[in-house]
Motif scaffolding. Sequence first.
Motif, PDB file in Angstrom:
ATOM      1  N   LEU A  49      -2.616  14.990 -37.940  1.00 24.29           N
ATOM      2  CA  LEU A  49      -1.630  15.504 -38.877  1.00 24.29           C
ATOM      3  C   LEU A  49      -1.101  14.415 -39.809  1.00 24.29           C
ATOM      4  N   ALA A  50      -1.718  13.248 -39.818  1.00 25.15           N
ATOM      5  CA  ALA A  50      -1.228  12.118 -40.607  1.00 25.15           C
ATOM      6  C   ALA A  50      -1.195  12.437 -42.100  1.00 25.15           C
ATOM      7  N   LYS A  51      -2.207  13.087 -42.594  1.00 28.32           N
ATOM      8  CA  LYS A  51      -2.239  13.422 -44.024  1.00 28.32           C
ATOM      9  C   LYS A  51      -1.103  14.382 -44.383  1.00 28.32           C
TER      10      LYS A  51
ATOM     11  N   LEU B 247       1.956  13.655 -46.956  1.00 27.66           N
ATOM     12  CA  LEU B 247       2.253  14.593 -48.022  1.00 27.66           C
ATOM     13  C   LEU B 247       3.750  14.928 -48.035  1.00 27.66           C
ATOM     14  N   LEU B 248       4.346  15.136 -46.849  1.00 34.54           N
ATOM     15  CA  LEU B 248       5.773  15.440 -46.752  1.00 34.54           C
ATOM     16  C   LEU B 248       6.624  14.241 -47.170  1.00 34.54           C
ATOM     17  N   GLU B 249       6.193  13.028 -46.831  1.00 36.50           N
ATOM     18  CA  GLU B 249       6.924  11.818 -47.225  1.00 36.50           C
ATOM     19  C   GLU B 249       6.891  11.611 -48.741  1.00 36.50           C
ATOM     20  N   ASP B 250       5.781  11.993 -49.372  1.00 39.20           N
ATOM     21  CA  ASP B 250       5.618  11.799 -50.838  1.00 39.20           C
ATOM     22  C   ASP B 250       6.358  12.850 -51.655  1.00 39.20           C
ATOM     23  N   GLY B 251       7.040  13.742 -51.041  1.00 41.38           N
ATOM     24  CA  GLY B 251       7.816  14.719 -51.792  1.00 41.38           C
ATOM     25  C   GLY B 251       7.226  16.107 -51.782  1.00 41.38           C
ATOM     26  N   GLY B 252       6.247  16.342 -50.995  1.00 38.24           N
ATOM     27  CA  GLY B 252       5.703  17.679 -50.865  1.00 38.24           C
ATOM     28  C   GLY B 252       4.667  17.996 -51.940  1.00 38.24           C
TER      29      GLY B 252
END
Length: 170
Positions: free
Chosen positions: A156-158, A162-167
């Motif tokens: 689930l790392a990707k 993706l969630l850390e980068d703002g969705g």
Amino acid sequence: MKLNLKRFAQEPGAALPFDYEMDLSQVEWNGQRPFSHGVHIKGKVRNMAGAMLLNVRLSTVLSLLCDRCAQPFEKEKTVEYETLLAFELENGESDEIVLLDKDGVLELDELMQEVFLLEMDMKNLCSEDCKGLCSGCGANLNREPCRCKKEIDPRLAKLAQLLEDGGLKE
């Protein structure tokens, strides 16, 4: 404290009370010195038709470290002890009878120290619901939450990135 019981053994129905404080402050137990307070010892020896019975109550306040959170705490400890005393045994040794020395003397301090140490708890907790320390960050979980960064499943790392980068961007 020494009790000379040679003459006492010849007085059926007699009782010999004692009450004193024993210092165990120099005794190490599990790498600690938990006996910062004296051990109060109160009891008596009774001569009951030729059989001598020793009844003792030992009590103190122990200074301990919690086995889960390593915080110091104090705990009351009381030990009740009863045994028969004898000058000699007919059938060898017995765990239930304490032998007096050849002069009829009982070395009470030595016996009481052994009795008390055998009754010490193997695990000491500051409270039954102690949460202990986090094995990762070392936080005391009784006082603060864990500071560890949660490990992310590599599958689930990707998604996490993706969630850390703002969705998702539209």
